[in-house]
Design an enzyme around this catalytic site. Structure first.
Site, short mmCIF file in Angstrom:
data_model
loop_
_atom_site.label_atom_id
_atom_site.label_comp_id
_atom_site.label_asym_id
_atom_site.label_seq_id
_atom_site.Cartn_x
_atom_site.Cartn_y
_atom_site.Cartn_z
N PRO A 1 45.80 -3.76 42.88
CA PRO A 1 45.51 -5.19 42.75
C PRO A 1 45.08 -5.54 41.32
CG PRO A 1 44.41 -4.27 44.68
CD PRO A 1 44.94 -3.11 43.89
N LYS B 1 51.26 -8.53 39.50
CA LYS B 1 52.53 -8.47 40.22
C LYS B 1 53.03 -9.88 40.57
CE LYS B 1 50.84 -5.86 43.47
NZ LYS B 1 49.47 -5.70 42.93
N THR B 2 52.15 -10.70 41.12
CA THR B 2 52.56 -12.05 41.51
C THR B 2 52.92 -12.89 40.29
OG1 THR B 2 51.11 -11.92 43.45
CG2 THR B 2 51.87 -14.10 42.79
N SER C 1 47.42 17.33 47.04
CA SER C 1 47.24 17.53 45.60
C SER C 1 45.85 17.96 45.21
CB SER C 1 47.59 16.23 44.86
OG SER C 1 46.74 15.18 45.26
N LYS D 1 46.73 8.82 37.91
CA LYS D 1 45.68 9.82 37.78
C LYS D 1 45.29 10.02 36.32
CE LYS D 1 46.99 12.21 42.03
NZ LYS D 1 47.49 13.44 42.67
#
Length: 854
Positions: free
Chosen positions: A410, A414-415, A731, A774
């Site tokens: 978030p 993106k929007t 992982s 990461k």
């Protein structure tokens, strides 16, 4: 007029006398007729008063010109009627009402206008004696026709009909019949002026016969209408008449939609033939449905929905790469690789559109037929030319638009990227949130037979856009769920498939609608939670978190100006230096995006107006050491994750829906029965990784200084903070193995190092996912070394050079390489950590957090 059969009366004629006169404008009163009279002129009122004060008689004369107020003898008809005033009432307005009864005909001899009231010298009219058979026959005919006229429904009063049935004298029969209400004013005036009773009876027979025919026809029409037309049909006819009247008056332009011609609107909507025929059929059916039927509203709403949609060809699209690049740079700072990918997609679209336009232009020439096999001068017959194929009948080429899916934490934009793409393409932008949708009908709509049914959100978005080629953003597609009402993801398969959405079927519309011109863009936080068939239809574009430099740039170009505008400030009143922004990033935010940074800047900005109102000098420059005054104590510790190198505490990295983050894996040996204890809400895959790590450590830990029987006499407790957050994934294998070996050998682990990778029982390190997220998390935490599986080195092209310059990435293929780099030398081994040692990363609290991948 006179008649040979009429003889003079035996009585002597009466003497002339003066009487008050009331001229009538448009009314006729016959002898033996009782009629109301309304007088408005002062002379007429005075004449009525004179009659009332005298013997009650008044002369009712008829004006030749009804518009004149003053009259003379030459301006009235010569034959008048003496009437008796039975009731008289003065009105407050100056007029008067009276009830008069006609008595006899008189002839006007002289006219006096000198007084308050008109007066006339009148001579009674001598009627001739009537005793022949013709008079009797005419009287009987008039009575019979009048009776039939009354029976046909004429508006004749009961007293008038009763008087006619009792009348015997020819003159009385003629006078009663002359007062028939359907006779015209001119006809009644002519009958009053006629002195001969025989002639009046002769004139009345055809007049009454004509009125009888009209009354009978009117009665027949009324009966037929009552039999064949019910209430709803009459209403429909009245509406059609009203519509026709309004058309003639040109009142339909800009009028109510209910009065518009639906058929004309359907014909001009540009619908495909099959859809148009279906809608026209419903329009015609709508005209037959009673207005009180609930089905009428349902059908009309369905027609309105189809008319509100855009059916014609979409507007031409022009792709300008340079303009699109300028818009993306203006709206977003950083995200270089994402912008490059979008510009590549737009460049491909530009070339494809150009080629399609060229092919359409070539095919529009049509087929002119094959040339003849012989020359025109040859006498042989020519082969007929091939019939050209109409261009409209050829399948139209359309561009298959890929479905873009922006995946990222978030707050990374993106929007807003979708809005920028719509602006670059000059298209309408419609955002549709899918978060929490669990009903398939939200996508496909409900059947229109249900009460309150509506189309799905896709069709609603198309109506709101008002065009065939909008940009529709399906936000939070990874939050779509499923329950007993169906799976919305399955309904989205048809929407997001370029091969299927040409004929998208909405349950409410029940007709196919073409969505192939729509540019669909979806967003998600985690791509793995999207159903595989749906994910296969989309092109994934991953957007990772921002670096520190990008966040500072975004704050300077976008966030600070926005917050200053919202708080009524300008550049001369507040300044946030770059070092202050860096201090905010280090001590008050820890996120992949910039939403928390935006809120923190707003928290600083809203305190400035109060300072200025208290007399502070502008501009207010916020220094890093003053942030405690504005934001309170520092919320996060920036820098190394631990204060010292510790035994059994290893820094790992995780990926969640909010981006990358770090977590310390702790291993604590406990003397007693050998067993493995795992805590921290670990998933099945992570538990299996822990068991594989323990098996490798039992065999190889002695190579790093652990007692040979250590794992026979100790149990190992592995804990992964934070315990409230579910975790799963393979992982963390190298992290848990390093923690176990460190605890068994008593060798500390470097505090400035993070690691990730899956392990096997042979000690091999396998590749993992989320490398960029990461590395960003390690960079935000100030770590200097990052141990990465060697096969993941191919993923470093996605990572910005700024991060790679700040962190040393160490590729490894085996656990031996990991331990050699992570463990401190044996002679520098520290004491075992105190109880409770180890760094625990605080995680924002929530009741049911989503799992993170480690």
């Amino acid at each position: 007029m006179s008649d040979e059969s009429e003889q003079p009366a035996a009585s002597e004629p009466a003497e002339p006398e003066w009487l008050p006169v009331v001229p009538l404008r448009d009314n006729v009163v016959f002898p033996s007729q009782l009629a109301p009279l309304a007088a408005g002129r002062p002379r007429s009122v005075a004449a009525l008063e004179a009659a009332v004060n005298g013997d009650g008689r008044v002369v009712l004369a008829i004006q030749l010109d009804a518009d004149r107020d003053e009259v003379s003898l030459e301006e009235v008809h010569p034959v008048a009627v003496i009437a008796h005033v039975g009731a008289f009432r003065r009105l407050p307005t100056g007029g008067a009402h009276a009830l008069v009864e006609g008595r006899e005909r008189v002839r006007l001899e002289r006219f006096d206008s000198s007084g308050d009231a008109w007066r006339a010298l009148v001579q009674p009219v001598n009627l001739l004696a009537l005793d022949n058979a013709e008079v009797s026959a005419l009287s009987g005919s008039v009575k019979n026709i009048f009776a039939e006229y009354v029976g046909a429904g004429a508006a004749v009063g009961a007293d008038m009909a009763m008087a006619m049935s009792r009348a015997n004298q020819p003159e009385l029969i003629a006078d009663i019949a002359s007062a028939a209400p359907d006779l015209s004013f001119e006809e009644r005036v002519g009958l009053l002026q006629e002195i001969s009773v025989v002639q009046r009876l002769r004139d009345l027979v055809p007049m009454l016969a004509r009125q009888l025919e009209v009354a009978q026809l009117r009665s027949k029409i009324h009966e037929d209408v009552q039999k064949t037309i019910n209430k709803s049909q009459r209403e429909h006819i009245l509406r059609e008449q009203l519509r026709a009247i309004r058309k003639e008056l040109s009142e339909l332009e800009g009028g109510d939609e209910d009065e518009e011609d639906l058929s004309a609107r359907v014909e001009g909507a540009g619908m495909p033939d099959a859809v148009r025929q279906r809608v026209l059929k419903e329009v015609h059916r709508l005209e037959q449905i009673p207005s009180a039927s609930p089905e009428m509203g349902m059908v009309r709403t369905w027609i309105d929905w189809l008319l509100d949609l855009s059916w014609g060809d979409p507007p031409p699209e022009h792709v300008d790469i340079e303009r699109a690049a300028a818009i993306l740079d203006e709206d977003h700072y950083g995200l270089t690789k994402v912008k490059d990918r979008l510009l590549e997609w737009l460049a491909v679209r530009e070339r494809t559109l150009a080629k399609l336009a060229k092919k359409e232009a070539t095919s529009s020439l049509g087929s002119v037929g094959d040339p003849p096999l012989t020359s025109p001068t040859d006498d042989s017959a020519e082969i007929p030319a091939r019939t050209p194929v109409p261009i409209a009948d050829k399948p139209r080429r359309t561009l298959q638009t890929p479905i873009l899916c922006f995946v990222g934490p978030p707050g990374v934009g993106k929007t807003s990227l979708g809005r920028s793409i719509a602006r670059a393409l000059d298209r309408k932008f419609v955002r549709m949130s899918l978060g929490g949708i669990r009903d398939e009908a939200e996508i496909r709509g409900h059947r229109r037979t249900y009460i309150g049914a509506l189309p799905g959100r896709i069709i609603q978005s198309m109506r709101n856009a008002g065009t065939r080629n909008p940009v529709i953003m399906l936000d939070e597609i990874d939050k779509v769920g499923a329950d007993f009402r169906g799976d919305p993801s399955a309904a989205l398969l048809e929407v997001l498939d370029p091969e299927q959405n040409r004929e998208f079927s909405d349950h409410y519309l029940e007709v196919p609608y073409d969505l192939s011109h729509v540019l669909f863009i979806t967003t998600a936080n985690i791509a793995e939670t999207i159903s595989p068939p749906l994910r296969d239809r989309m092109e994934i574009i991953r957007i990772t978190g921002y670096t520190e430099q990008e966040k500072v740039g975004i704050a300077e170009r976008h966030l600070i100006p926005k917050q200053m505008e919202q708080h009524g400030l300008d550049e001369s009143e507040l300044r946030l230096p770059r070092e202050t922004l860096v201090a905010i990033l280090h001590g008050y935010t820890r996120e992949a995006g910039v939403r928390q940074l935006d809120r923190t800047i707003a928290e600083v900005a809203r305190k400035i107006p109060r300072k200025l109102a208290a007399g502070a000098e502008a501009p207010v420059v916020v220094q890093p050491d003053e942030l405690t005054e504005y934001l309170g104590p520092q919320r996060f510790d920036y820098g190394e994750t631990q204060e010292r190198d510790e035994i059994g505490a290893v820094t790992g990295v995780v990926v969640s829906e909010v981006g990358g983050d770090i977590a310390t894996v702790e291993a604590l040996p406990i003397e007693g029965k050998p067993e493995l204890v795992l805590t921290g809400q670990l998933g099945n895959v992570m538990e299996e990784s822990a068991r594989a790590a323990l098996s490798w450590a039992r065999v190889h830990a002695k190579e790093y200084g652990a007692p040979a029987d250590f794992f026979d006499t100790h149990s190992i407790h592995v804990h992964v903070p934070a315990g409230a957050v579910p975790k799963d994934g393979p992982s963390a294998g190298v992290t848990m193995t390093t923690a176990m070996v460190s605890a068994a050998a008593g060798r500390a682990v470097r505090r400035d190092l993070a690691m990730t990778g899956e392990v096997t029982l042979r000690g091999r390190v396998l590749p993992i996912g989320g490398v960029k997220d990461k590395l960003l998390a390690a960079h935000r935490s100030g770590l200097k070394t990052f141990i990465l599986p060697a096969k993941n080195m191919r993923d470093l092209h996605e990572v910005d050079s700024e991060i790679l310059d700040a962190i040393e990435v160490v590729p490894v293929e085996t656990l031996d390489q990991v331990l050699d780099r992570a463990l401190m030398p044996a002679e520098q081994a520290a004491q075992r950590p105190r109880r409770g040692a180890g760094f625990v990363l605080p995680v924002p609290g929530r009741e049911a957090p989503p799992p993170i991948s480690v």
